[in-house]
Design a protein around this motif. Structure first.
Motif, PDB file in Angstrom:
ATOM      1  N   SER A  34       0.846  -1.183   0.000  1.00 20.59           N
ATOM      2  CA  SER A  34       0.000   0.000   0.000  1.00 20.59           C
ATOM      3  C   SER A  34       0.888   1.240   0.000  1.00 20.59           C
ATOM      4  O   SER A  34       2.088   1.167   0.272  1.00 20.59           O
ATOM      5  CB  SER A  34      -0.906   0.021   1.230  1.00 20.59           C
ATOM      6  N   LEU A  35       0.282   2.364  -0.284  1.00 22.90           N
ATOM      7  CA  LEU A  35       1.015   3.622  -0.263  1.00 22.90           C
ATOM      8  C   LEU A  35       1.532   3.920   1.145  1.00 22.90           C
ATOM      9  O   LEU A  35       2.652   4.406   1.307  1.00 22.90           O
ATOM     10  CB  LEU A  35       0.116   4.762  -0.755  1.00 22.90           C
ATOM     11  N   SER A  36       0.757   3.588   2.151  1.00 21.12           N
ATOM     12  CA  SER A  36       1.180   3.809   3.541  1.00 21.12           C
ATOM     13  C   SER A  36       2.418   2.992   3.880  1.00 21.12           C
ATOM     14  O   SER A  36       3.327   3.476   4.554  1.00 21.12           O
ATOM     15  CB  SER A  36       0.059   3.444   4.507  1.00 21.12           C
ATOM     16  N   LEU A  37       2.459   1.755   3.411  1.00 20.74           N
ATOM     17  CA  LEU A  37       3.623   0.901   3.658  1.00 20.74           C
ATOM     18  C   LEU A  37       4.854   1.478   2.964  1.00 20.74           C
ATOM     19  O   LEU A  37       5.928   1.566   3.559  1.00 20.74           O
ATOM     20  CB  LEU A  37       3.357  -0.527   3.189  1.00 20.74           C
ATOM     21  N   GLU A  38       4.704   1.859   1.715  1.00 19.51           N
ATOM     22  CA  GLU A  38       5.831   2.429   0.977  1.00 19.51           C
ATOM     23  C   GLU A  38       6.338   3.707   1.635  1.00 19.51           C
ATOM     24  O   GLU A  38       7.544   3.895   1.768  1.00 19.51           O
ATOM     25  CB  GLU A  38       5.419   2.705  -0.468  1.00 19.51           C
ATOM     26  N   GLN A  39       5.435   4.574   2.060  1.00 21.29           N
ATOM     27  CA  GLN A  39       5.837   5.816   2.710  1.00 21.29           C
ATOM     28  C   GLN A  39       6.502   5.546   4.058  1.00 21.29           C
ATOM     29  O   GLN A  39       7.482   6.208   4.421  1.00 21.29           O
ATOM     30  CB  GLN A  39       4.624   6.730   2.904  1.00 21.29           C
ATOM     31  N   GLY A  40       5.997   4.583   4.801  1.00 19.25           N
ATOM     32  CA  GLY A  40       6.600   4.235   6.090  1.00 19.25           C
ATOM     33  C   GLY A  40       8.017   3.715   5.920  1.00 19.25           C
ATOM     34  O   GLY A  40       8.934   4.129   6.645  1.00 19.25           O
ATOM     35  N   PHE A  41       8.211   2.823   4.961  1.00 21.32           N
ATOM     36  CA  PHE A  41       9.561   2.316   4.690  1.00 21.32           C
ATOM     37  C   PHE A  41      10.483   3.442   4.214  1.00 21.32           C
ATOM     38  O   PHE A  41      11.646   3.516   4.603  1.00 21.32           O
ATOM     39  CB  PHE A  41       9.526   1.202   3.638  1.00 21.32           C
ATOM     40  N   ARG A  42       9.964   4.331   3.378  1.00 24.59           N
ATOM     41  CA  ARG A  42      10.771   5.435   2.870  1.00 24.59           C
ATOM     42  C   ARG A  42      11.243   6.324   4.027  1.00 24.59           C
ATOM     43  O   ARG A  42      12.391   6.766   4.051  1.00 24.59           O
ATOM     44  CB  ARG A  42       9.983   6.255   1.855  1.00 24.59           C
ATOM     45  N   LYS A  43      10.387   6.545   5.013  1.00 21.58           N
ATOM     46  CA  LYS A  43      10.768   7.376   6.154  1.00 21.58           C
ATOM     47  C   LYS A  43      11.872   6.726   6.980  1.00 21.58           C
ATOM     48  O   LYS A  43      12.767   7.401   7.478  1.00 21.58           O
ATOM     49  CB  LYS A  43       9.548   7.677   7.031  1.00 21.58           C
ATOM     50  N   ILE A  44      11.823   5.402   7.122  1.00 23.79           N
ATOM     51  CA  ILE A  44      12.887   4.710   7.865  1.00 23.79           C
ATOM     52  C   ILE A  44      14.204   4.827   7.110  1.00 23.79           C
ATOM     53  O   ILE A  44      15.248   5.109   7.696  1.00 23.79           O
ATOM     54  CB  ILE A  44      12.519   3.232   8.119  1.00 23.79           C
ATOM     55  N   VAL A  45      14.166   4.630   5.796  1.00 16.86           N
ATOM     56  CA  VAL A  45      15.384   4.749   4.988  1.00 16.86           C
ATOM     57  C   VAL A  45      15.935   6.176   5.083  1.00 16.86           C
ATOM     58  O   VAL A  45      17.149   6.371   5.204  1.00 16.86           O
ATOM     59  CB  VAL A  45      15.114   4.346   3.521  1.00 16.86           C
ATOM     60  N   GLU A  46      15.066   7.170   5.058  1.00 14.54           N
ATOM     61  CA  GLU A  46      15.510   8.562   5.190  1.00 14.54           C
ATOM     62  C   GLU A  46      16.200   8.796   6.530  1.00 14.54           C
ATOM     63  O   GLU A  46      17.169   9.548   6.605  1.00 14.54           O
ATOM     64  CB  GLU A  46      14.331   9.524   5.032  1.00 14.54           C
TER      65      GLU A  46
END
Length: 188
Positions: A152-164
């Protein structure tokens, strides 16, 4: 009737209660102290519940393919020319387990301390933060590929925030000695 009864001043108690102030309305998603929305946090935890039984396999798949892509990375696990397989396997498992612990962590101070400690430990082994950020991105890419049908978009955004958060850490040069004084060993 006198007009005094109708023009009575309100008591201090009623003026402190009424009229009740309307709280400010927040538009959009509300973020926690770490910057995650509730839906991102929920998506990350649900995904991690699916990943947890396969931590060893996913960790090895990601870690080994990443180390092979960056040819020098595998050399960090060599002792006197021989590949230390025990350390390599353990590190692959610890890598993915650490990512899961970060997802479960809700205290922002502890979250940042964990990332700082991880990056400091790696910088002492001459592994830079850019390398760690790229490895975290490789994990995210792998997980999103495995779960592409339920992503989902929420999952992708959550992972992106951790990588950031991994990538925002900058390598720190270790101090020469306490109080930044130069010792005899530092002079060539």
């Amino acid at each position: 009737m006198s007009t005094e009864t109708f023009t009575r001043k309100p008591s201090s108690l009623t003026s402190s209660i009424y009229p009740k102030h309307i709280p400010k309305l927040r538009v959009g998603a509300i973020k926690d102290d770490l910057g995650f929305t509730l839906s991102e946090r929920l998506a990350l935890r649900q995904a991690w519940n699916l990943i947890r039984p396969f931590e060893r396999r996913y960790g090895q798949d990601i870690f080994y393919s990443f180390l092979n892509d960056t040819y020098w990375g595998i050399n960090k696990f060599r002792n006197a020319g021989e590949l230390n397989l025990k350390a390599l396997h353990l590190h692959a498992l610890q890598f993915i387990h650490f990512f899961g612990v970060l997802i479960e962590e809700s205290d922002p101070v502890m979250f940042q301390l964990m990332i700082n400690d991880n990056n400091l430990t790696h910088s002492q082994c001459k592994v830079g933060s850019a390398y760690i950020g790229n490895l975290a991105q490789a994990l995210v890419d792998y997980v999103l590929k495995v779960f592409q049908k339920v992503s989902s978009l929420s999952l992708e955004q959550g992972f992106r925030k951790i990588v950031e958060k991994f990538q925002s850490y900058h390598d720190q040069l270790p101090a020469k000695t306490a109080y930044h004084r130069v010792s005899k060993l530092d002079v060539h």
